[in-house]
Design a protein around this motif. Structure first.
Motif, mmCIF file in Angstrom:
data_model
loop_
_atom_site.group_PDB
_atom_site.id
_atom_site.type_symbol
_atom_site.label_atom_id
_atom_site.label_comp_id
_atom_site.label_asym_id
_atom_site.label_seq_id
_atom_site.Cartn_x
_atom_site.Cartn_y
_atom_site.Cartn_z
ATOM 1 N N PHE A 61 27.966 -21.735 66.487
ATOM 2 C CA PHE A 61 28.657 -22.111 65.176
ATOM 3 C C PHE A 61 29.961 -22.094 65.011
ATOM 4 O O PHE A 61 30.384 -21.133 65.723
ATOM 5 C CB PHE A 61 28.172 -20.905 64.197
ATOM 6 C CG PHE A 61 26.488 -20.945 63.906
ATOM 7 C CD1 PHE A 61 26.007 -22.175 63.210
ATOM 8 C CD2 PHE A 61 25.494 -19.964 64.125
ATOM 9 C CE1 PHE A 61 24.814 -22.371 62.577
ATOM 10 C CE2 PHE A 61 24.309 -19.960 63.434
ATOM 11 C CZ PHE A 61 23.701 -21.309 62.917
ATOM 12 N N THR A 62 30.526 -22.991 64.460
ATOM 13 C CA THR A 62 32.082 -23.316 64.381
ATOM 14 C C THR A 62 32.397 -22.513 63.041
ATOM 15 O O THR A 62 31.569 -22.156 62.201
ATOM 16 C CB THR A 62 32.508 -24.711 64.281
ATOM 17 O OG1 THR A 62 32.119 -25.443 63.389
ATOM 18 C CG2 THR A 62 31.999 -25.195 65.793
ATOM 19 N N ILE A 67 31.651 -21.569 57.214
ATOM 20 C CA ILE A 67 32.511 -21.618 55.813
ATOM 21 C C ILE A 67 31.525 -22.728 54.906
ATOM 22 O O ILE A 67 31.248 -22.530 53.671
ATOM 23 C CB ILE A 67 33.748 -22.353 55.883
ATOM 24 C CG1 ILE A 67 34.514 -21.354 56.345
ATOM 25 C CG2 ILE A 67 34.321 -22.507 54.265
ATOM 26 C CD1 ILE A 67 36.209 -21.581 56.701
ATOM 27 N N CYS A 68 31.056 -24.048 55.343
ATOM 28 C CA CYS A 68 30.467 -25.057 54.659
ATOM 29 C C CYS A 68 28.864 -24.372 54.333
ATOM 30 O O CYS A 68 28.410 -24.522 53.210
ATOM 31 C CB CYS A 68 30.124 -26.083 55.574
ATOM 32 S SG CYS A 68 31.888 -26.951 55.724
ATOM 33 N N ILE A 74 26.095 -20.343 48.325
ATOM 34 C CA ILE A 74 26.581 -19.928 47.221
ATOM 35 C C ILE A 74 26.371 -20.976 46.090
ATOM 36 O O ILE A 74 25.968 -20.761 44.909
ATOM 37 C CB ILE A 74 28.292 -19.472 47.374
ATOM 38 C CG1 ILE A 74 28.249 -18.310 47.939
ATOM 39 C CG2 ILE A 74 28.839 -19.151 45.950
ATOM 40 C CD1 ILE A 74 29.663 -18.110 48.489
ATOM 41 N N TYR A 75 26.450 -22.406 46.190
ATOM 42 C CA TYR A 75 26.381 -23.159 45.296
ATOM 43 C C TYR A 75 24.909 -23.333 44.829
ATOM 44 O O TYR A 75 24.581 -23.456 43.844
ATOM 45 C CB TYR A 75 26.526 -24.632 45.765
ATOM 46 C CG TYR A 75 26.416 -25.711 45.050
ATOM 47 C CD1 TYR A 75 27.215 -25.909 43.955
ATOM 48 C CD2 TYR A 75 25.124 -26.361 45.128
ATOM 49 C CE1 TYR A 75 27.074 -26.889 43.103
ATOM 50 C CE2 TYR A 75 25.098 -27.496 44.473
ATOM 51 C CZ TYR A 75 25.853 -28.160 43.061
ATOM 52 O OH TYR A 75 25.423 -28.771 42.243
#
Length: 496
Positions: A61-62, A67-68, A74-75
């Motif tokens: 994981f980067t 973050i995405c 959350i969205y």
């Protein structure tokens, strides 16, 4: 004795087979997930810390991916929460209890009928036969105007009855809930046969000096099922307007609707309808969830008005002599049965457990494919509900629904006792039945309630509620001073 013992043994085995089938089908996903979860858990405890860290590092994981992914989670969560329908809570309700001086005994009713129709002994005898088999008791009440000889059906006396019933319910509701009139955002009043100008809803707004921007509605001409129509309207409005309170008032004003003619189909309502009213506070505010009695789960409405026979089966009209009354068709029970079937077809998939839906589906396929003479399977609605509130429209209505839904005497006890104590109070009868169940201390947290009402048009409406908290010791309400007497035995015929 051997055949009886064998028959009993088989019935017991069949009962446990059915219980086992219901448990297996209704908990299929749980029973399927348990072995999978156990296997995953056993595999996880076999891994040592180094293997777990190595597995995590292999995912690569980067920071951008993290973050995405977080933003997407959350969205999705926000969209899910915002798109969910708001829960509608029934905070509390209040019922009208007529004063004892309004009581109409059997003897008083028959004496009144003889004096009002002195030249119509057949009409008087017909009313006596109806009353003997009605299921009503000696404590039901009629408004003062109908106690006059002959009844005085003036507008002023009708307004006095409306003010007495509606204001009594509202005063009690405001006291029980602690809500102020200014906090009411939506007001819905339903009364089928009395629709003055200004409306009854305007009368309530004037009496309690409610806000000028209150959303008020006045429903008339919708019959005994109008109470659930009002609840459905309030539910839709509460979905649109957040943080709102809605008050629903259901009643029927009898003063202007006493039939003074001799048509038998129009004399029947005189024998069954009695005074009553209810005020219900609904809300979508989260702050009331802890103290609210019930949550609204479903409202299902069925309207058969497209069929001429159904449309005309309950109608207000004039007889040949010009007397206005309610004409009840002899086909009423048949039409009500058809409306009920349509309503059940809609509500069944929403409330029935999977076990009952599968049995219904298999029977339907069997009738279509193998043998059309197979007896249709009637779903066991006792698997979906703990309590039933059937509109107390009359003894025949309750008998028919008890038979069609295969209910026990206890399931229809609230309806029969409400009919006996208060008579047919039209759209408010369902709330007297709910109050009876509470007064008997049978309402537990998590219990599900099915309210069923019928009305002119012809309509069959259902509401499903879920109890939020155990109703331990109700101390007020119309049953407070008489609940210890109930249930009572109601004979098939009461000889007058």
């Amino acid at each position: 004795m051997a055949p009886k013992e064998q028959e009993f043994s088989q019935s017991v085995k069949l009962k446990y087979v059915k219980l086992g089938y219901q448990y297996l089908v209704n908990h299929f996903l749980t029973l399927l997930l348990i072995p999978i979860m156990i296997a995953v858990f056993l595999e996880a405890i076999r891994l040592n810390p180094e293997e777990i860290i190595s597995l995590w590092n292999s995912l690569h994981f980067t920071l951008v991916q993290i973050i995405c992914s977080s933003f997407l989670i959350i969205y999705i969560a926000t969209f899910f929460v915002m798109s969910r329908p708001r829960t509608v809570y029934l905070v509390d309700y209040a019922l009208f209890k007529p004063p004892q001086c309004f009581r109409v005994s059997f003897a008083g009713f028959m004496e009144h009928a003889r004096l009002v129709l002195p030249m119509e002994p057949k009409s008087v005898h017909f009313q006596m036969k109806i009353l003997e088999r009605s299921g009503l008791g000696e404590e039901t009440c009629l408004p003062p105007a109908i106690h006059y000889i002959p009844p005085v059906t003036t507008m002023n006396l009708a307004k006095e009855e409306a003010e007495l019933v509606i204001f009594s319910c509202m005063d009690s509701l405001l006291q029980k809930t602690g809500i102020k009139p200014k906090d009411i955002d939506i007001l819905i009043v339903n009364c089928s046969l009395f629709s003055p100008t200004p409306s009854l809803s305007a009368m309530v707004i004037n009496k309690y000096k409610m806000r000028s921007n209150i959303k008020s509605f006045n429903l008339s001409g919708m019959g005994c099922s109008a109470g659930l129509i009002s609840v459905d309207l309030a539910k839709d409005l509460l979905q649109v307007h957040p943080n709102s309170n809605a008050v629903v008032i259901s009643t029927e004003i009898l003063t202007p609707n006493s039939y003074l003619g001799k048509e038998r189909a129009m004399l029947l309502p005189n024998c069954l309808f009695r005074m009553g009213g209810a005020a219900i506070l609904l809300s979508n505010r989260w702050s009331v969830s802890a103290r609210a009695k019930y949550s609204l789960v479903h409202v299902v409405r069925t309207h058969k008005g497209a069929d001429d026979k159904s449309y005309k089966c309950v109608s207000q009209e004039e007889d040949p002599q010009g007397h206005v009354g309610i004409n009840l068709s002899i086909d009423l029970m048949e039409i009500a049965g058809e409306a009920l079937k349509s309503n059940i077809t809609t509500i069944g998939p929403l409330v029935l457990p999977a076990s009952e839906q599968l049995l219904f589906l298999f029977t339907l396929i069997g009738r279509k494919v193998f043998n059309s003479k197979w007896k249709p399977y009637i779903p066991d609605f006792k698997q979906a509900f703990e309590h039933f509130c059937i509109h107390a429209g009359g003894r025949a209505v309750i008998d028919e629904l008890q038979k069609n839904l295969q209910l026990s005497a206890e399931h229809v006890e609230a309806s029969r006792m409400t009919l006996h104590r208060f008579g047919n109070t039209s759209s408010s009868s369902l709330w007297y039945e709910l109050s009876y169940i509470e007064a008997k201390r049978r309402m537990k947290k998590g219990d599900r309630i099915w309210q069923i009402a019928f009305g002119s048009g012809f309509k069959c409406n259902s509401a499903v509620w879920k109890c939020n908290r155990t109703i331990k010791d109700p101390t007020d309400g119309p049953w407070a001073d008489c609940i210890h007497k109930y249930p009572v035995h109601i004979p098939e015929v009461v000889k007058l």
